[in-house]
Design an enzyme around this catalytic site. Structure first.
Site, mmCIF file in Angstrom:
data_model
loop_
_atom_site.group_PDB
_atom_site.id
_atom_site.type_symbol
_atom_site.label_atom_id
_atom_site.label_comp_id
_atom_site.label_asym_id
_atom_site.label_seq_id
_atom_site.Cartn_x
_atom_site.Cartn_y
_atom_site.Cartn_z
ATOM 1 N N THR A 57 -26.751 -21.348 -6.254
ATOM 2 C CA THR A 57 -25.800 -22.049 -7.132
ATOM 3 C C THR A 57 -24.369 -21.620 -6.804
ATOM 4 O O THR A 57 -24.116 -20.461 -6.462
ATOM 5 C CB THR A 57 -26.092 -21.799 -8.622
ATOM 6 O OG1 THR A 57 -25.965 -20.404 -8.895
ATOM 7 C CG2 THR A 57 -27.497 -22.253 -8.996
ATOM 8 N N ASN A 61 -23.312 -24.270 -14.357
ATOM 9 C CA ASN A 61 -23.744 -25.669 -14.584
ATOM 10 C C ASN A 61 -24.092 -26.446 -13.319
ATOM 11 O O ASN A 61 -24.426 -27.619 -13.396
ATOM 12 C CB ASN A 61 -22.736 -26.456 -15.435
ATOM 13 C CG ASN A 61 -22.833 -26.045 -16.890
ATOM 14 O OD1 ASN A 61 -23.911 -25.721 -17.377
ATOM 15 N ND2 ASN A 61 -21.706 -26.022 -17.579
ATOM 16 N N SER A 82 -32.682 -15.514 -11.256
ATOM 17 C CA SER A 82 -31.434 -15.169 -11.930
ATOM 18 C C SER A 82 -31.826 -14.464 -13.221
ATOM 19 O O SER A 82 -32.908 -13.868 -13.287
ATOM 20 C CB SER A 82 -30.635 -16.441 -12.217
ATOM 21 O OG SER A 82 -29.365 -16.145 -12.734
ATOM 22 N N GLY A 83 -30.972 -14.579 -14.237
ATOM 23 C CA GLY A 83 -31.344 -14.096 -15.566
ATOM 24 C C GLY A 83 -31.755 -15.295 -16.403
ATOM 25 O O GLY A 83 -32.003 -16.383 -15.874
ATOM 26 N N ASP A 84 -31.813 -15.105 -17.718
ATOM 27 C CA ASP A 84 -32.223 -16.192 -18.596
ATOM 28 C C ASP A 84 -31.212 -17.338 -18.620
ATOM 29 O O ASP A 84 -31.560 -18.481 -18.900
ATOM 30 C CB ASP A 84 -32.436 -15.653 -20.014
ATOM 31 C CG ASP A 84 -33.527 -14.590 -20.037
ATOM 32 O OD1 ASP A 84 -34.651 -14.905 -19.632
ATOM 33 O OD2 ASP A 84 -33.238 -13.436 -20.430
ATOM 34 N N GLU A 89 -29.832 -23.352 -18.288
ATOM 35 C CA GLU A 89 -29.201 -24.515 -17.638
ATOM 36 C C GLU A 89 -30.254 -25.536 -17.217
ATOM 37 O O GLU A 89 -30.093 -26.739 -17.428
ATOM 38 C CB GLU A 89 -28.451 -24.082 -16.368
ATOM 39 C CG GLU A 89 -27.135 -23.394 -16.597
ATOM 40 C CD GLU A 89 -26.360 -23.296 -15.280
ATOM 41 O OE1 GLU A 89 -26.560 -24.147 -14.403
ATOM 42 O OE2 GLU A 89 -25.562 -22.350 -15.148
ATOM 43 N N ASP A 181 -24.718 -8.687 -26.492
ATOM 44 C CA ASP A 181 -25.007 -9.533 -25.331
ATOM 45 C C ASP A 181 -23.707 -9.952 -24.632
ATOM 46 O O ASP A 181 -23.589 -9.861 -23.403
ATOM 47 C CB ASP A 181 -25.787 -10.778 -25.785
ATOM 48 C CG ASP A 181 -26.645 -11.349 -24.673
ATOM 49 O OD1 ASP A 181 -26.355 -11.057 -23.495
ATOM 50 O OD2 ASP A 181 -27.586 -12.088 -24.969
HETATM 51 P P1 ADP Z 1 -27.539 -12.513 -15.973
HETATM 52 O O1 ADP Z 1 -28.805 -12.143 -16.660
HETATM 53 O O2 ADP Z 1 -27.216 -11.556 -14.889
HETATM 54 O O3 ADP Z 1 -26.440 -12.701 -16.967
HETATM 55 P P2 ADP Z 1 -27.815 -15.373 -15.858
HETATM 56 O O4 ADP Z 1 -28.870 -16.171 -15.188
HETATM 57 O O5 ADP Z 1 -27.903 -15.266 -17.325
HETATM 58 O O6 ADP Z 1 -27.795 -13.910 -15.227
HETATM 59 O O7 ADP Z 1 -26.431 -15.988 -15.417
HETATM 60 C C1 ADP Z 1 -25.215 -15.628 -16.029
HETATM 61 C C2 ADP Z 1 -24.323 -16.849 -16.127
HETATM 62 O O8 ADP Z 1 -23.931 -17.329 -14.853
HETATM 63 C C3 ADP Z 1 -24.974 -18.033 -16.820
HETATM 64 O O9 ADP Z 1 -24.060 -18.503 -17.792
HETATM 65 C C4 ADP Z 1 -25.157 -19.058 -15.731
HETATM 66 O O10 ADP Z 1 -25.081 -20.358 -16.246
HETATM 67 C C5 ADP Z 1 -23.992 -18.758 -14.832
HETATM 68 N N1 ADP Z 1 -24.095 -19.151 -13.412
HETATM 69 C C6 ADP Z 1 -25.121 -19.687 -12.740
HETATM 70 N N2 ADP Z 1 -24.834 -19.835 -11.428
HETATM 71 C C7 ADP Z 1 -23.570 -19.368 -11.263
HETATM 72 C C8 ADP Z 1 -22.693 -19.216 -10.136
HETATM 73 N N3 ADP Z 1 -23.068 -19.576 -8.904
HETATM 74 N N4 ADP Z 1 -21.483 -18.678 -10.339
HETATM 75 C C9 ADP Z 1 -21.120 -18.274 -11.560
HETATM 76 N N5 ADP Z 1 -21.885 -18.380 -12.673
HETATM 77 C C10 ADP Z 1 -23.102 -18.920 -12.525
HETATM 78 MG MG MG Z 2 -27.669 -13.952 -19.113
#
Ligand code: ADP
Ligand code: MG
Length: 374
Positions: A57, A61, A82-84, A89, A181
């Site tokens: 990504t 979004n 990734s994370g949750d 998304e 959080d």
């Molecule tokens: P973490 O658990 O490390 O926080 P997440 O999956 O929750 O990982 O992602 C954190 C945020 O990054 C989410 O709001 C997600 O929508 C957003 N995100 C996803 N892809 C990207 C990207 N390529 N660059 C920046 N933010 C992103």
């Molecule tokens: Mg997260």
């Protein structure tokens, strides 16, 4: 497809060879998701005869827009590394489609690469396995993915004051947990430990959050769909697609008269969960299962001492916090709830993601989605 019967759940094995679309957020967790995927998962998938297309990504979004438009027929599963937040998304992208009912049946998969990997930790826990380190959790989830057993997954629809409606697979939080959080984002470099650090920092100066909480308990006969007036209009008019929230009144009207209204209005935290874990080391709702159709509502009333609150969070690591007989902790199983914070500013999270602050209500929709688990 062949059906495999497990105690308490029916799981369906996906046909082979499998074709997975894997969406990976390179910034999730400590920022090593791509290397972790290459080092731990890629070979495993290859050995299991699973083909995949990997998409990194580029921004927030990106994944949401991609799955909203994608031809889903080419994939046996949509997997997020990734994370949750990235799964949030994907779920919402699928529910924004005209063909949402079919789209949300696409099996989903999770590989923990983030700092908040609550669904991955929940799946690992449901398999009867002991808590493990982050890298072991990734390998465990890699194996689960390779097995390819598909289970049903509950989703909860969350209605915000802006008339926006979101779909959530994990949690709705307000107060201590939501603040930690979001505030702990700055400790991202420590990975999953950011929640522990954030909790300790916030414990030094706990706040009281004022608001009104109401809910529909699972025992209420009116929580059955057949007993609800099906001619009732959808309370979230701006949400075009998705199931009707037949248990909810519009947010600008009072909750139905048979709901339970909580007398206390001073809280330390309110968290509604539909899976067992709130983070890798937080077994907040031990009784929760993937598709039990239950929102596990846990709230802590103001007046709890800092020491009891610390004890509560320490006990949460193995789910013992609900057995501490602390009079400030309340746990109820519900089908729907409404929360109306009194303060003009604050933090509400859905699946760990920040949403518009203000009145919010939610209803669970049992087995709406499917997830590779177990
Ligand atoms: P973490 O658990 O490390 O926080 P997440 O999956 O929750 O990982 O992602 C954190 C945020 O990054 C989410 O709001 C997600 O929508 C957003 N995100 C996803 N892809 C990207 C990207 N390529 N660059 C920046 N933010 C992103
Ligand atoms: Mg997260």
């Amino acid at each position: 497809m062949s059906a495999i019967h497990f105690p308490g759940a029916i799981q369906v094995e996906v046909k082979r060879p499998l074709m997975f679309l894997i969406l990976l957020n390179p910034h999730s967790g400590k920022g090593h998701a791509h290397a972790l995927f290459n080092g731990n998962v890629q070979g495993m998938l290859q050995d299991a005869g699973i083909q995949h297309t990997l998409i990194i990504t580029e921004r927030q979004n990106h994944a949401r827009e991609l799955v909203r438009e994608a031809d889903l027929s080419q994939w046996d599963a949509l997997v997020i590394m990734s994370g949750d937040g990235l799964l949030f998304e994907v779920v919402n992208g699928l529910m924004e489609r005209e063909d949402w009912e079919e789209a949300i049946q696409t099996p989903l998969g999770v590989l923990p690469g983030g700092s908040g990997n609550a669904l991955a930790a929940s799946i690992h826990h449901y398999s009867g396995l002991q808590a493990v380190s982050s890298e072991e959790l990734l390998i465990s989830c890699g194996f689960i993915l390779c097995k390819g057993l598909v289970s049903q997954l509950d989703l909860t629809s969350v209605c915000l004051a802006s008339s926006q409606r979101l779909f959530s697979f994990l949690s709705l939080a307000w107060g201590f947990v939501a603040d930690v959080d979001i505030e702990s984002e700055k400790y991202r470099h420590v990975g999953a430990a950011r929640f522990t650090v954030g909790t300790m920092v916030r414990l030094a100066s706990p706040r009281v959050y004022r608001g009104k909480l109401a809910y529909l308990p699972i025992e209420d006969p009116m929580s059955q769909p057949s007993l609800v007036d099906s001619t009732q209009s959808n309370p979230s008019p701006l949400s075009v697609f998705g199931p009707t929230d037949f248990l909810l009144n519009p947010l600008n009207q009072p909750v139905p008269g048979h709901w339970t209204v909580v007398q206390d209005e001073d809280f330390v935290l309110v968290v509604a969960m539909y899976q067992s874990h709130l983070a890798k080391d937080m077994l907040a709702a031990p009784a929760s299962r993937l598709d039990d159709g239950i929102i596990h509502l846990i709230y802590v009333k103001a007046g709890i001492s800092r020491r009891s609150l610390l004890r509560l969070f320490l006990a949460m690591e193995n789910g013992g916090h609900l057995n501490t007989n602390c009079p400030h902790v309340v746990y109820v199983k519900v089908k729907a709830l409404r929360l109306e914070p009194y303060s003009p500013k604050g933090i509400i999270t859905v699946d760990g993601e920040l949403v518009d602050y203000g009145p919010v209500q939610a209803q669970i929709h049992g087995s709406l989605a499917r997830l590779i688990a177990g």
